[in-house]
Design an enzyme around this catalytic site. Structure first.
Site, PDB file in Angstrom:
ATOM      1  N   HIS A 126      -3.385  -2.102   3.554  1.00  0.00           N
ATOM      2  CA  HIS A 126      -3.622  -1.221   4.803  1.00  0.00           C
ATOM      3  C   HIS A 126      -2.359  -1.488   5.755  1.00  0.00           C
ATOM      4  CE1 HIS A 126      -8.142  -0.774   4.045  1.00  0.00           C
ATOM      5  NE2 HIS A 126      -7.440  -0.408   3.184  1.00  0.00           N
TER       6      HIS A 126
HETATM    7  C1  FAD Z   1      -3.927  -0.900  -3.884  1.00  0.00           C
HETATM    8  C2  FAD Z   1      -4.383   0.137  -2.695  1.00  0.00           C
HETATM    9  C3  FAD Z   1      -5.415   0.160  -2.364  1.00  0.00           C
HETATM   10  C4  FAD Z   1      -5.917   0.838  -1.267  1.00  0.00           C
HETATM   11  N1  FAD Z   1      -7.112   1.094  -0.803  1.00  0.00           N
HETATM   12  C5  FAD Z   1      -7.573   2.235   0.010  1.00  0.00           C
HETATM   13  C6  FAD Z   1      -8.797   2.389   0.189  1.00  0.00           C
HETATM   14  O1  FAD Z   1      -9.475   2.216  -0.529  1.00  0.00           O
HETATM   15  N2  FAD Z   1      -9.270   3.428   1.333  1.00  0.00           N
HETATM   16  C7  FAD Z   1      -8.321   3.779   2.372  1.00  0.00           C
HETATM   17  O2  FAD Z   1      -8.489   4.651   2.925  1.00  0.00           O
HETATM   18  N3  FAD Z   1      -6.873   3.353   1.991  1.00  0.00           N
HETATM   19  C8  FAD Z   1      -6.598   2.462   1.076  1.00  0.00           C
HETATM   20  N4  FAD Z   1      -5.342   2.003   0.899  1.00  0.00           N
HETATM   21  C9  FAD Z   1      -4.276   2.586   1.908  1.00  0.00           C
HETATM   22  C10 FAD Z   1      -3.644   3.783   1.828  1.00  0.00           C
HETATM   23  O3  FAD Z   1      -3.821   4.311   0.391  1.00  0.00           O
HETATM   24  C11 FAD Z   1      -2.485   3.875   2.739  1.00  0.00           C
HETATM   25  O4  FAD Z   1      -2.540   3.459   3.812  1.00  0.00           O
HETATM   26  C12 FAD Z   1      -1.743   5.373   2.799  1.00  0.00           C
HETATM   27  O5  FAD Z   1      -1.616   5.942   1.212  1.00  0.00           O
HETATM   28  C13 FAD Z   1      -0.454   5.344   3.525  1.00  0.00           C
HETATM   29  O6  FAD Z   1       0.193   6.537   3.406  1.00  0.00           O
HETATM   30  P1  FAD Z   1       1.495   7.104   3.989  1.00  0.00           P
HETATM   31  O7  FAD Z   1       1.598   8.395   4.114  1.00  0.00           O
HETATM   32  O8  FAD Z   1       1.716   6.365   5.097  1.00  0.00           O
HETATM   33  O9  FAD Z   1       2.358   6.466   2.954  1.00  0.00           O
HETATM   34  P2  FAD Z   1       2.456   6.598   1.342  1.00  0.00           P
HETATM   35  O10 FAD Z   1       1.231   7.235   0.949  1.00  0.00           O
HETATM   36  O11 FAD Z   1       3.041   5.544   0.763  1.00  0.00           O
HETATM   37  O12 FAD Z   1       3.614   7.866   1.337  1.00  0.00           O
HETATM   38  C14 FAD Z   1       5.136   7.422   1.432  1.00  0.00           C
HETATM   39  C15 FAD Z   1       5.912   8.340   0.271  1.00  0.00           C
HETATM   40  O13 FAD Z   1       6.981   8.208   0.546  1.00  0.00           O
HETATM   41  C16 FAD Z   1       7.955   8.140  -0.430  1.00  0.00           C
HETATM   42  N5  FAD Z   1       9.147   7.681  -0.074  1.00  0.00           N
HETATM   43  C17 FAD Z   1       9.621   6.631   0.323  1.00  0.00           C
HETATM   44  N6  FAD Z   1      10.904   6.561   0.628  1.00  0.00           N
HETATM   45  C18 FAD Z   1      11.475   7.624   0.352  1.00  0.00           C
HETATM   46  C19 FAD Z   1      12.764   8.103   0.199  1.00  0.00           C
HETATM   47  N7  FAD Z   1      13.761   7.375   0.774  1.00  0.00           N
HETATM   48  N8  FAD Z   1      12.964   9.153  -0.294  1.00  0.00           N
HETATM   49  C20 FAD Z   1      11.970  10.084  -0.963  1.00  0.00           C
HETATM   50  N9  FAD Z   1      10.738   9.523  -0.732  1.00  0.00           N
HETATM   51  C21 FAD Z   1      10.603   8.348  -0.310  1.00  0.00           C
HETATM   52  C22 FAD Z   1       7.043   7.235  -1.310  1.00  0.00           C
HETATM   53  O14 FAD Z   1       7.368   7.363  -2.809  1.00  0.00           O
HETATM   54  C23 FAD Z   1       5.710   7.733  -1.278  1.00  0.00           C
HETATM   55  O15 FAD Z   1       5.211   8.669  -2.014  1.00  0.00           O
HETATM   56  C24 FAD Z   1      -4.878   1.422  -0.391  1.00  0.00           C
HETATM   57  C25 FAD Z   1      -3.490   1.529  -0.576  1.00  0.00           C
HETATM   58  C26 FAD Z   1      -3.152   0.836  -1.654  1.00  0.00           C
HETATM   59  C27 FAD Z   1      -1.602   0.485  -1.976  1.00  0.00           C
END
Ligand code: FAD
Ligand code: NAG
Ligand code: NAG
Ligand code: NAG
Ligand code: NAG
Ligand code: NAG
Ligand code: NAG
Ligand code: NAG
Ligand code: NAG
Ligand code: NAG
Ligand code: NAG
Length: 572
Positions: free
Chosen positions: A507
């Site tokens: 997280h």
């Molecule tokens: C194993 C795991 C278990 C988890 N379990 C839970 C759970 O049970 N419940 C819950 O609520 N949360 C859970 N989480 C946390 C939750 O999934 C994350 O907090 C959330 O997905 C983050 O979202 P975000 O949009 O900030 O980033 P992300 O979803 O990581 O999105 C960022 C995106 O940007 C892309 N990107 C990055 N840099 C570039 C670039 N330079 N060019 C193009 N694309 C790029 C990446 O490929 C990615 O797809 C978990 C996370 C993980 C990894």
């Protein structure tokens, strides 16, 4: 062959139609998904979103309702990959260290092994699925409009949130939590309220995962372009004398390494939005020249804006867990029940074959979790040795489950720095787990609650009576590994247990925090036409688990931005 039934729900104006076609392993009818190799060298849009993750997908779908949108995602499609779509395969993607894996492993300077998404749908394609909203206090402290927040959660929930089927082990966990004093019982709810509850999940009753990418169903497909395998290398700025730098385009590379550029169309309301996650967003800002000037100069990056707060405020909520071997069979479950305590730690549980040689699980060394060794000793060799040891055991000792506690907040923070100029490489990240004594105190109280849960009457069916808690904490041989590293002086210290067995619950957040790097409208301070919208903007992790709020924020800000656009059009 199992059939991977995936039922696509389509939207009518106000009515949900359920279409009977439950096709296996195929992508939905997304006409707007393309390989970046097919992209023109130069193209123009009203909005360009960097990162098709948990926030980026709902944001793109929403903006496409009234404007032209380009969504750039460095990874591929989640559809048709059973490592993503199948609950039982949880961890398979996290164990896959190949360059095309939907998960990219990183190891913080603290030594805890972690993972970041590299796939359309982002972390929602890798995660444990638990779905739960932020508290109303969190919403008001964020300064969000509570009504639009609720509408945005509902918009997300219509497509991707489900009620889990609770079986006997998870039931024993919630009864045990009540006996341990985490009261009242709040039943099934998405709401964040003190006591014990059953939360939502993005896995449907058949164990199929629904992700943020599914929210692209809401898009206007004629106005959205999604490019996969499109790695953004830089945000392009126009510098204008004394005026603030203006973001006007992005440079990205496709899978063959060919460079492309996309620019904003003429129009004062058009914007670039970074949704690259807590690791990717501060990284891409720095690579584009927005960050601490000294650090940028040391990396030969020309400074667009000296912004010392980019990359600061990085946090990862510490997770500690106790494995409880069981005399009775334990069903496979990821997180379903949660105890929300008043002292600031959340108790959750995952049962079944979590360590089994066949499977991966939330606590398996195959995915980088190795709480039997203190963080800095979790080397590739140590992981391999642990995997080998498990493979040498039969199935019996793996029967059981993990009870975990996550520290809320957390209060401790760290920072992120570039290691190379390649956006596909991991930056270096430091989280400083337990640096603040309050985090440590919450961990200890969480573990004490877990002890009471394990010793409760309700849980007795799932524990061996002859295993006392100290024995359990000290268990290493024969059964899989609880968990207490050997310190001559510390075998009974829960503080030391917290520090030595700390793992991630993934997280992590921060790096582009509200008030420090972006304003309350998520606009990057000091430059124009650029926002950051994702988990990097959080000061604290919302709810017990963040994904519901990350998706909500994508929708919420999409609506907010369109409303601003409309207001502006009318004033012309
Ligand atoms: C194993 C795991 C278990 C988890 N379990 C839970 C759970 O049970 N419940 C819950 O609520 N949360 C859970 N989480 C946390 C939750 O999934 C994350 O907090 C959330 O997905 C983050 O979202 P975000 O949009 O900030 O980033 P992300 O979803 O990581 O999105 C960022 C995106 O940007 C892309 N990107 C990055 N840099 C570039 C670039 N330079 N060019 C193009 N694309 C790029 C990446 O490929 C990615 O797809 C978990 C996370 C993980 C990894
Ligand atoms: C898929 O797209 C085709 C052509 O655009 C359309 O006719 C069909 O109704 C769509 N099906 C679904 C399930 O969206
Ligand atoms: C995208 O195109 C590249 C280069 O042609 C190719 O290597 C890659 O496999 C393609 N990916 C997909 C998902 O089609
Ligand atoms: C889902 O995973 C289970 C257990 O690993 C397996 O038996 C099943 O075949 C998988 N289903 C698909 C569609 O891959
Ligand atoms: C699924 O995960 C396994 C184990 O990590 C890996 O070997 C395999 O290549 C992955 N399959 C796909 C389709 O990604
Ligand atoms: C939003 O929903 C929650 C319940 O999920 C409720 O407590 C809160 O009052 C609602 N807020 C508004 C502004 O309607
Ligand atoms: C989708 O966008 C097109 C313009 O590209 C517009 O004509 C159409 O009305 C939009 N559809 C909906 C359902 O809003
Ligand atoms: C920066 O550029 C200088 C001179 O070209 C070079 O010596 C140095 O290695 C570069 N540093 C980095 C971090 O790339
Ligand atoms: C912990 O286990 C070791 C052997 O692995 C044993 O020597 C020690 O006495 C045990 N300590 C406790 C507190 O049970
Ligand atoms: C145990 O000893 C080590 C080394 O002397 C020390 O750093 C650590 O703080 C001690 N732990 C406890 C809980 O006393
Ligand atoms: C979106 O466009 C429709 C017409 O296509 C218009 O009625 C609506 O007000 C617009 N909404 C926003 C928020 O811009």
């Amino acid at each position: 062959m199992g059939t991977d039934t995936r039922c696509w729900r389509l939207f009518g104006a106000a009515i949900l139609f359920f279409l009977g076609f439950c096709d296996s392993d195929t992508a939905p009818n997304f006409t707007f998904l393309h390989n970046a190799t097919r992209a023109p060298a130069i193209s123009y849009y009203d909005y360009i979103i960097v990162g098709g993750g948990t926030a980026g997908c709902p944001l793109a779908a929403t903006l496409s309702q009234n404007a032209s949108v380009l969504l750039l995602e460095r990874g591929g499609s989640p559809y048709g990959n059973p490592n993503i779509t199948n609950l039982s395969a949880f961890g398979a993607a996290l164990a896959d260290l190949s360059p095309t894996s939907p998960s990219q492993r990183f190891i913080s300077e603290d030594g805890v092994i972690n993972a970041r998404a590299r796939v359309l749908g982002g972390g929602s394609c890798l995660n444990a699925g638990f779905y739960t909203r932020a508290s109303t206090d969190y919403v008001s402290e964020a300064g969000w409009d509570g009504r639009l927040v609720n509408q945005s959660y509902e918009w997300v929930e219509r497509l991707v949130a489900f009620r889990p089927r609770i079986q006997s082990w998870q039931s024993a966990v919630h009864d045990g939590l009540l006996e341990a004093g985490v009261v009242p019982y709040n039943g099934f709810t998405y709401d964040h309220i003190y006591g014990t509850k059953i939360g939502g999940t993005i896995f449907d009753v058949e164990g199929h995962r629904h992700t943020a990418a599914d929210l692209l169903e809401y898009a206007n497909s004629t106005r959205l372009t999604v490019l996969l395998h499109a790695s953004v290398h830089k945000i392009l700025f126009i510098t204008r004398g004394n005026l603030r730098p203006l973001a006007h385009g992005v440079a990205f590379r496709d899978a063959s390494g060919i460079k492309h550029r996309a620019y904003l169309k003429q129009g004062s309301k058009n914007e670039i939005i970074i949704s690259a996650g807590a690791i990717g967003s501060p990284q891409i800002l720095m690579l584009s020249g927005v960050g601490p000037a000294g650090h940028l100069k040391a990396n030969n990056i020309s400074v667009v804006l000296d912004q010392p707060m980019v990359g600061q405020g990085m946090s990862d909520n510490p997770m500690n867990a106790i494995f409880v071997p069981s005399p009775s069979p334990v069903e496979v479950s990821l997180i379903q029940v949660v105890g929300i305590t008043r002292f600031g730690s959340y108790i959750e549980a995952a049962g079944g074959e979590n360590f089994s040689p066949r499977d991966y699980g939330m606590f398996s060394p195959k995915i980088g979790q190795l709480s039997t060794l203190p963080p800095k000793q979790r080397t590739p060799e140590a992981l391999a040795k642990a995997v080998e040891f498990m493979n040498s055991l039969d199935e019996a000792p793996f029967r059981g489950g993990f009870i975990l506690e996550k520290v809320m907040g957390p209060v401790s923070t760290g920072h992120l720095e570039l290691q190379t100029l390649n956006p596909n490489d991991n930056p270096s990240v430091t989280f400083n787990y337990f640096q603040d004594p309050l985090d440590l105190e919450r961990c200890v109280q969480g573990l004490e609650t877990i002890e009471r849960l394990v010793e409760s009457k309700a849980f007795s069916k799932f524990r061996f009576n002859e295993l006392s808690i100290p024995t359990l904490l000290n268990m290493t041989v024969g059964a899989p590994i609880n968990l207490l590293p050997k310190h001559a002086n510390s075998s009974r210290s829960l503080e030391q247990f917290c520090k030595d067995t700390v793992m991630t619950i993934w997280h992590y957040h921060g790096g582009c925090q509200v008030g420090k790097v972006v304003d309350h409208q998520y606009k990057v301070l000091g430059v124009d036409a650029l926002r950051v919208i994702d988990g990097s903007t959080f000061n604290y992790s919302p709810g017990t688990n963040p994904q519901a709020t990350v998706m909500m924020l994508g929708r919420y800000m999409g609506e907010t931005i369109l409303n601003e656009r409309l207001a502006n059009d009318e004033s012309k």
